[in-house]
Design a protein around this motif. Structure first.
Motif, PDB file in Angstrom:
ATOM      1  N   ASN A  41      -4.220  -0.543   6.241  1.00  0.00           N
ATOM      2  CA  ASN A  41      -3.894  -0.393   4.937  1.00  0.00           C
ATOM      3  C   ASN A  41      -3.102  -1.433   4.342  1.00  0.00           C
ATOM      4  O   ASN A  41      -3.286  -1.861   3.202  1.00  0.00           O
ATOM      5  CB  ASN A  41      -2.989   1.076   4.607  1.00  0.00           C
ATOM      6  CG  ASN A  41      -4.022   2.218   4.520  1.00  0.00           C
ATOM      7  OD1 ASN A  41      -5.334   2.299   4.639  1.00  0.00           O
ATOM      8  ND2 ASN A  41      -3.389   3.444   4.901  1.00  0.00           N
ATOM      9  N   TRP A  42      -2.418  -1.963   5.365  1.00  0.00           N
ATOM     10  CA  TRP A  42      -1.586  -2.996   4.968  1.00  0.00           C
ATOM     11  C   TRP A  42      -2.339  -4.371   4.880  1.00  0.00           C
ATOM     12  O   TRP A  42      -2.020  -5.499   4.484  1.00  0.00           O
ATOM     13  CB  TRP A  42      -0.412  -3.308   6.055  1.00  0.00           C
ATOM     14  CG  TRP A  42       0.702  -2.769   5.631  1.00  0.00           C
ATOM     15  CD1 TRP A  42       1.187  -1.186   5.939  1.00  0.00           C
ATOM     16  CD2 TRP A  42       1.688  -3.122   4.797  1.00  0.00           C
ATOM     17  NE1 TRP A  42       2.299  -1.082   5.429  1.00  0.00           N
ATOM     18  CE2 TRP A  42       2.824  -2.038   4.725  1.00  0.00           C
ATOM     19  CE3 TRP A  42       2.220  -4.037   3.888  1.00  0.00           C
ATOM     20  CZ2 TRP A  42       4.060  -1.961   3.875  1.00  0.00           C
ATOM     21  CZ3 TRP A  42       3.264  -4.240   3.468  1.00  0.00           C
ATOM     22  CH2 TRP A  42       4.241  -3.339   3.267  1.00  0.00           C
ATOM     23  N   SER A  95       6.118   4.418   1.278  1.00  0.00           N
ATOM     24  CA  SER A  95       6.191   3.398   0.403  1.00  0.00           C
ATOM     25  C   SER A  95       7.267   3.579  -0.753  1.00  0.00           C
ATOM     26  O   SER A  95       7.711   2.666  -1.178  1.00  0.00           O
ATOM     27  CB  SER A  95       4.919   2.996   0.056  1.00  0.00           C
ATOM     28  OG  SER A  95       4.430   3.955  -0.753  1.00  0.00           O
ATOM     29  N   ASP A 149       2.117   3.805  14.461  1.00  0.00           N
ATOM     30  CA  ASP A 149       0.882   3.612  14.075  1.00  0.00           C
ATOM     31  C   ASP A 149      -0.178   4.019  15.144  1.00  0.00           C
ATOM     32  O   ASP A 149      -0.652   3.021  15.427  1.00  0.00           O
ATOM     33  CB  ASP A 149       0.747   2.316  13.354  1.00  0.00           C
ATOM     34  CG  ASP A 149      -0.691   2.246  12.525  1.00  0.00           C
ATOM     35  OD1 ASP A 149      -1.231   3.057  12.226  1.00  0.00           O
ATOM     36  OD2 ASP A 149      -1.098   1.038  12.489  1.00  0.00           O
ATOM     37  N   LYS A 198      -4.755   3.255  11.239  1.00  0.00           N
ATOM     38  CA  LYS A 198      -4.822   3.492  10.026  1.00  0.00           C
ATOM     39  C   LYS A 198      -3.664   2.720   9.010  1.00  0.00           C
ATOM     40  O   LYS A 198      -3.915   1.963   7.806  1.00  0.00           O
ATOM     41  CB  LYS A 198      -4.903   4.964   9.447  1.00  0.00           C
ATOM     42  CG  LYS A 198      -6.176   5.387   9.805  1.00  0.00           C
ATOM     43  CD  LYS A 198      -6.422   6.773   9.333  1.00  0.00           C
ATOM     44  CE  LYS A 198      -7.819   7.364   9.882  1.00  0.00           C
ATOM     45  NZ  LYS A 198      -7.924   8.820   9.513  1.00  0.00           N
ATOM     46  N   LEU A 199      -2.490   2.731   9.526  1.00  0.00           N
ATOM     47  CA  LEU A 199      -1.299   2.093   8.790  1.00  0.00           C
ATOM     48  C   LEU A 199      -1.606   0.615   8.642  1.00  0.00           C
ATOM     49  O   LEU A 199      -1.297  -0.040   7.500  1.00  0.00           O
ATOM     50  CB  LEU A 199      -0.141   2.476   9.015  1.00  0.00           C
ATOM     51  CG  LEU A 199       1.175   1.960   8.637  1.00  0.00           C
ATOM     52  CD1 LEU A 199       1.265   2.305   7.088  1.00  0.00           C
ATOM     53  CD2 LEU A 199       2.390   2.432   9.263  1.00  0.00           C
ATOM     54  N   SER A 200      -1.565  -0.040   9.615  1.00  0.00           N
ATOM     55  CA  SER A 200      -2.124  -1.318   9.646  1.00  0.00           C
ATOM     56  C   SER A 200      -3.166  -1.788   8.786  1.00  0.00           C
ATOM     57  O   SER A 200      -3.080  -2.806   8.244  1.00  0.00           O
ATOM     58  CB  SER A 200      -2.117  -1.551  11.049  1.00  0.00           C
ATOM     59  OG  SER A 200      -0.895  -1.234  12.047  1.00  0.00           O
ATOM     60  N   PRO A 204       0.965  -1.254  -0.151  1.00  0.00           N
ATOM     61  CA  PRO A 204      -0.043  -0.113  -0.151  1.00  0.00           C
ATOM     62  C   PRO A 204       0.900   1.389  -0.084  1.00  0.00           C
ATOM     63  O   PRO A 204       1.934   1.360   0.536  1.00  0.00           O
ATOM     64  CB  PRO A 204      -0.854  -0.091   1.544  1.00  0.00           C
ATOM     65  CG  PRO A 204       0.100  -0.930   2.127  1.00  0.00           C
ATOM     66  CD  PRO A 204       0.768  -1.822   1.341  1.00  0.00           C
ATOM     67  N   GLU A 205       0.180   2.255  -0.481  1.00  0.00           N
ATOM     68  CA  GLU A 205       1.089   3.593  -0.465  1.00  0.00           C
ATOM     69  C   GLU A 205       0.709   4.245   0.926  1.00  0.00           C
ATOM     70  O   GLU A 205      -0.325   4.192   1.567  1.00  0.00           O
ATOM     71  CB  GLU A 205       0.510   4.510  -1.708  1.00  0.00           C
ATOM     72  CG  GLU A 205       0.945   4.049  -3.127  1.00  0.00           C
ATOM     73  CD  GLU A 205       0.563   5.118  -3.982  1.00  0.00           C
ATOM     74  OE1 GLU A 205       0.638   6.460  -3.676  1.00  0.00           O
ATOM     75  OE2 GLU A 205       0.431   4.659  -5.105  1.00  0.00           O
ATOM     76  N   PHE A 206       1.947   4.508   1.449  1.00  0.00           N
ATOM     77  CA  PHE A 206       1.715   5.304   2.788  1.00  0.00           C
ATOM     78  C   PHE A 206       2.854   6.273   3.166  1.00  0.00           C
ATOM     79  O   PHE A 206       4.089   5.991   2.364  1.00  0.00           O
ATOM     80  CB  PHE A 206       1.767   4.114   3.835  1.00  0.00           C
ATOM     81  CG  PHE A 206       2.987   3.490   3.932  1.00  0.00           C
ATOM     82  CD1 PHE A 206       3.843   3.829   5.139  1.00  0.00           C
ATOM     83  CD2 PHE A 206       3.278   2.466   3.217  1.00  0.00           C
ATOM     84  CE1 PHE A 206       4.955   3.209   5.229  1.00  0.00           C
ATOM     85  CE2 PHE A 206       4.576   1.719   3.490  1.00  0.00           C
ATOM     86  CZ  PHE A 206       5.562   1.935   4.268  1.00  0.00           C
TER      87      PHE A 206
END
Length: 172
Positions: free
Chosen positions: A133-134, A57, A125, A129-131, A42-44
């Protein structure tokens, strides 16, 4: 006549309740996100732990293996898998990135001081939200990334069998 209808209705009510419970027991309601292997990461962009710098990313290198591990100090399974992460730390071709999930910074620092820090880089995180997105839905979860694609996902704590499998993946 009224005396005969009441037991009849009660009987059918219990049959109905039994049927509903029986049907619901056979259906799962556990949500497991579908993570397609060989899907792009994912883009992050996230803040680096204990730093004002960020990592995104776009910073992943081609032809490099990455282990992305989502963890938290309050997570008991994370404590159980930590020794396996330390065991993988000796692989120079594997870059280990930890994503610290919804944790207090001081607790995370104490966790790493007590058990050791296997990570080359740790990302914050704070809101989860980051997790998400993964494709994670809990902690711990681990992803193996190569050429900006997810090649393997482990849900739950890593174990010795997973460590051997990761070593095989890296030797291919």
């Amino acid at each position: 006549m009224k005396n005969k209808i009441v037991p009849f209705l009660v009987f059918f009510f219990f049959i109905f309740v039994f049927f509903v419970f029986y049907k619901s027991l056979n259906q799962t309601n556990i949500y497991t996100p579908n993570v397609d292997l060989n899907k792009n990461i994912p883009e992050f962009e996230a803040k680096i732990f204990k730093s004002n710098e960020s990592f995104s990313s776009k910073d992943f290198m081609i032809n490099e293996y990455y282990l992305i591990n989502i963890w938290a100090s309050w997570c008991v399974p994370c404590q159980l898998e930590h020794k396996y992460l330390l065991e993988l730390n000796d692989i120079s071709s594997l870059k280990m990135i930890g994503i610290n999930y919804k944790d207090l910074k001081l607790n995370a620092e104490n966790f790493l001081d007590d058990l050791g820090n296997p990570y080359d880089l740790i990302l914050n995180d704070d809101n989860g939200k980051l997790s998400i997105n993964w494709g994670a839905y809990g902690v711990p979860e681990t992803f193996i990334v190569f050429n900006n694609k997810i090649v393997k996902k482990y849900t739950g704590p890593l174990n010795q069998i997973n460590v051997q499998e990761i070593r095989r993946i890296l030797s291919q």
